[in-house]
Scaffold this motif. Structure first.
Motif, PDB file in Angstrom:
ATOM      1  N   SER A  58      61.599  86.691  57.034  1.00  0.00           N
ATOM      2  CA  SER A  58      60.978  87.000  58.311  1.00  0.00           C
ATOM      3  C   SER A  58      59.616  86.316  58.411  1.00  0.00           C
ATOM      4  CB  SER A  58      60.809  88.519  58.435  1.00  0.00           C
ATOM      5  OG  SER A  58      60.173  88.820  59.649  1.00  0.00           O
ATOM      6  N   TRP A  84      62.184  87.410  62.944  1.00  0.00           N
ATOM      7  CA  TRP A  84      60.753  87.325  63.230  1.00  0.00           C
ATOM      8  C   TRP A  84      60.194  88.614  63.823  1.00  0.00           C
ATOM      9  CZ3 TRP A  84      64.488  84.800  66.078  1.00  0.00           C
ATOM     10  CH2 TRP A  84      64.592  85.174  67.421  1.00  0.00           C
ATOM     11  N   GLY A  88      61.624  91.948  62.664  1.00  0.00           N
ATOM     12  CA  GLY A  88      62.048  91.141  61.527  1.00  0.00           C
ATOM     13  C   GLY A  88      61.551  91.742  60.213  1.00  0.00           C
TER      14      GLY A  88
END
Ligand code: MG
Length: 406
Positions: A58, A84, A88
């Motif tokens: 991430s 992300w 994430g």
């Protein structure tokens, strides 16, 4: 020995994250990487992903995720999942393949994911003290309800955790946290107003990030640790004491009711508390050795609350709990930034925190969203106060200039 532990490392590109990976490298039979939550440093995230081949990585934003994905694909590792943002990080923290979560994202940014990890029943190695300060009441309750261990990686709390293994909780009289005292332990009080960021950034024993180094100089860092200790070890602030120990050799102590005091001594190297947390309750063989013969003497002294008003403010916040602890941490972060930008003076840090605490109403947020709202509110207030103080500094300088040209 227990089976292989697969780690979710939140904050993998930071200093604790990198030290954790060096431990994984050293103990491949014990630890492996399941997921990595990096931040904005895509270059390091890519290197780590290629070296460790986690299931998912991430990063902070969608753009950075695309950049990382392109890098992985170019290197023939396009199969690695990339996610992300806050969601994430939560994904990395809660993945089914992760057996243990290292929470090392600095600031309240790591809060949601740490909470999610506990809710998912994952044991947590906690290096992020803001989590415990801002939401310790919520996190420890969730951990107790689910029987999830929280193992401190902060060196002092790690030391206390080790010393606590020698007795029962009810037999503890005091938890003693050691503090280096920072660079201004002997500076005449009259000179505090003139302290520059460069002077404050010189820490005598540990090399750390900027905010924590300034927090060590004001001792606000130790104040946050007092609150962290209250939450981690379920004791009131009256049972947590601070002693200035300039050598930083004794990482902390526990005093028992029979008068025995146990101390933990080791090298000042974060790999040791990380290894302890990851391997607990086992103690793996390590190369981290402390040379007792080199230990000339150990000094301990009482902290002076006049010199370190931030420590007093932290005790006051610890006694009130809830929103006051959140405000202490949030106001300090804003004030330290302003000090580093030369917008307020060194004593201005404590002044800002004190004003924010005065204007904080007593309440106990029950959810992470409420914690984050209280955090944002305190930051806003601190920014306003800092803006006004900075205005005064500029006015003062102009007045002085006008005066000198006269
Ligand atoms: Mg510490």
């Amino acid at each position: 020995m227990a089976g292989l532990k697969r780690l979710a490392i939140l904050g993998s590109t930071g200093s604790i994250g990198q030290s954790t990976l060096s431990i994984v490298e050293q103990y491949p039979e014990r630890f492996a990487v399941a997921t990595l939550a990096a931040g904005r440093n895509v270059k390091t995230a890519l290197e780590q992903a290629l070296r460790w081949r986690p299931e998912v990585v991430s990063v902070t934003t969608e753009e950075l995720a695309a950049e990382l994905k392109a890098g992985l694909t170019a290197a023939g590792a396009g199969g690695t999942e990339v996610v992300w943002g806050a969601a994430g990080t939560v994904e990395c923290a809660t993945r089914g393949t992760a057996d243990f979560v290292v929470s090392a994202i600095v600031g309240v940014a790591g809060l949601e994911a740490t909470h999610a990890a506990i809710l998912a029943g994952k044991p947590v190695g906690l290096a992020n003290k803001e989590c415990m300060v801002a939401a310790g009441e919520i996190l420890t309750r969730a951990a107790r309800e689910r029987g999830v261990p929280i193992l401190p990686i902060d060196s002092e709390h790690n030391a206390v955790h080790q010393c606590m293994r020698a007795g029962e909780r009810g037999e503890v009289r005091y938890v003693w946290l050691t503090a280096s005292g920072g660079p201004f332990r002997r500076l005449p009080l009259a000179e505090f107003a003139g302290i520059t960021p460069e002077q404050a950034l010189k820490h005598p024993t540990w090399v750390m990030g900027q905010r924590i180094t300034i927090d060590s100089a004001t001792m606000l860092n130790k104040g946050l640790e007092v609150i962290e200790a209250c939450r981690l070890f379920d004791v009131g602030p009256e049972r947590v004491r601070v002693t200035i120990h300039p050598q930083s050799t004794v990482h902390s102590l526990v005093e028992y009711v029979d008068g025995s005091i146990l101390a933990q001594i080791s090298v000042t190297d974060m790999r040791l508390p990380i290894l302890y947390a990851l391997a607990y309750p086992e103690r793996p063989d390590s190369t981290l050795r402390f040379d007792l013969a080199a230990l000339a003497h150990l000094d301990f002294e009482q902290p002076d609350m006049e010199r370190f008003p931030c420590l007093r403010l932290a005790y006051e916040a610890a006694a009130r709990g809830g929103a006051h602890c959140i405000a202490l941490n949030a106001a300090d972060e804003v004030a330290v930034e302003a000090f580093l930008e030369r917008r307020i003076s060194f004593p201005g840090i404590a002044d800002t925190i004190e004003r924010v605490l005065e204007q904080t109403s007593e309440r106990h947020p029950q959810t992470i969203a409420e914690v984050l709202a209280a955090d944002a509110e305190a930051r806003e207030l601190a920014r306003e106060l800092v803006g006004r103080a900075a205005g005064r500094v500029v006015d003062g300088q102009q007045a002085q200039k006008a005066h000198s040209t006269n």
